[in-house]
Design a protein around this motif. Structure first.
Motif, PDB file in Angstrom:
ATOM      1  N   UNK A 210      13.074   0.703   9.187  1.00  0.00           N
ATOM      2  CA  UNK A 210      13.302   0.176   8.182  1.00  0.00           C
ATOM      3  C   UNK A 210      12.302   0.546   7.164  1.00  0.00           C
ATOM      4  N   UNK A 211      11.072   0.734   7.508  1.00  0.00           N
ATOM      5  CA  UNK A 211       9.928   1.138   6.375  1.00  0.00           C
ATOM      6  C   UNK A 211       9.351   2.277   7.044  1.00  0.00           C
ATOM      7  N   UNK A 212       8.989   3.322   6.252  1.00  0.00           N
ATOM      8  CA  UNK A 212       8.238   4.461   6.849  1.00  0.00           C
ATOM      9  C   UNK A 212       7.806   5.175   5.648  1.00  0.00           C
ATOM     10  N   UNK A 213       6.169   5.604   5.899  1.00  0.00           N
ATOM     11  CA  UNK A 213       5.737   6.161   4.670  1.00  0.00           C
ATOM     12  C   UNK A 213       4.316   6.334   5.012  1.00  0.00           C
ATOM     13  N   UNK A 214       3.402   7.214   4.106  1.00  0.00           N
ATOM     14  CA  UNK A 214       1.972   7.533   4.257  1.00  0.00           C
ATOM     15  C   UNK A 214       1.352   6.844   3.020  1.00  0.00           C
TER      16      UNK A 214
ATOM     17  N   UNK B 204       0.923  -1.135  -0.257  1.00  0.00           N
ATOM     18  CA  UNK B 204      -0.082   0.113   0.057  1.00  0.00           C
ATOM     19  C   UNK B 204       0.908   1.033  -0.017  1.00  0.00           C
ATOM     20  N   UNK B 205       1.921   1.186   0.965  1.00  0.00           N
ATOM     21  CA  UNK B 205       2.707   2.529   0.899  1.00  0.00           C
ATOM     22  C   UNK B 205       3.906   2.659  -0.131  1.00  0.00           C
TER      23      UNK B 205
ATOM     24  N   UNK C 204      -3.409   5.210   7.379  1.00  0.00           N
ATOM     25  CA  UNK C 204      -2.828   6.767   6.671  1.00  0.00           C
ATOM     26  C   UNK C 204      -1.471   6.114   6.491  1.00  0.00           C
ATOM     27  N   UNK C 205      -0.618   5.314   7.092  1.00  0.00           N
ATOM     28  CA  UNK C 205       0.747   5.148   7.064  1.00  0.00           C
ATOM     29  C   UNK C 205       1.177   3.990   7.678  1.00  0.00           C
ATOM     30  N   UNK C 206       2.528   3.888   8.048  1.00  0.00           N
ATOM     31  CA  UNK C 206       3.001   2.709   8.836  1.00  0.00           C
ATOM     32  C   UNK C 206       4.527   3.268   8.866  1.00  0.00           C
ATOM     33  N   UNK C 207       5.218   2.472   9.880  1.00  0.00           N
ATOM     34  CA  UNK C 207       6.636   2.439   9.900  1.00  0.00           C
ATOM     35  C   UNK C 207       7.039   1.157  10.929  1.00  0.00           C
ATOM     36  N   UNK C 208       8.163   0.628  10.453  1.00  0.00           N
ATOM     37  CA  UNK C 208       8.728  -0.471  11.163  1.00  0.00           C
ATOM     38  C   UNK C 208      10.185  -0.195  11.588  1.00  0.00           C
ATOM     39  N   UNK C 209      10.487  -0.569  12.814  1.00  0.00           N
ATOM     40  CA  UNK C 209      11.686  -0.339  13.519  1.00  0.00           C
ATOM     41  C   UNK C 209      12.482  -1.729  13.555  1.00  0.00           C
TER      42      UNK C 209
END
Length: 164
Positions: free
Chosen positions: A99-103, A44-45, A83-88
């Protein structure tokens, strides 16, 4: 075609220049590992930014990736919609990577990126034994990505040129 990869880091939580206005964005950690969620979020992102390297991976690979005790995932919601996500991802040497970040496409340009990145950084520093938070982005990402990382306090430490 060439892609420029930018590596950025932060060596203390005091470097964070936090954006505090959530604008109604809610960020929740996905505390139960569900590889299909991470796979969905990645697509998605990342679709608009040519994140395609992991799309052909097997479900077994995704399960292994997501079940790592060093990987944690947060999902951002606005009015009940993703609306978005991030992985640490942390390692034994005190490094925590965003690791991943986005809207998601519909939520870009609405002022959510700075707040969501601030939350990613705060959560990264909250991981026990974190001594350094780092991230990489590239010239294929949104034109404001690098600026957002730098505005939050990340410092550029390496740049690479890669042919694709």
């Amino acid at each position: 075609m060439s892609v420029t990869i930018f590596y950025l880091e932060m060596s203390s939580p005091e470097q964070l220049n936090e954006k505090k206005d959530a604008l109604g964005l809610q960020i929740v950690e996905a505390e139960i590992d569900e590889f299909r969620l991470n796979k969905f979020l990645y697509q998605l992102i990342g679709e608009q930014w040519q994140w395609h390297d992991k799309l052909l991976l097997s479900d077994e690979h995704w399960q292994q990736y997501v079940s790592s005790p060093n990987l944690r995932t947060w999902v951002a919601y606005y009015q009940g919609t993703i609306a978005g996500y991030f992985e640490l991802k942390s390692d034994d040497n005190g490094n925590t990577e965003v690791v991943y970040f986005g809207l998601a496409p519909h939520f870009i340009g609405k002022g959510f990126g700075g707040y969501m990145l601030s939350q990613a950084i705060k959560n990264a520093w909250a991981i026990p034994n974190t001594k350094r938070v780092w991230v990489h982005t590239c010239s294929l990402d949104h034109q404001s990505a690098l600026l957002n990382y730098q505005a939050r306090g990340f410092k550029l430490y390496k740049t690479e040129l890669e042919s694709v």
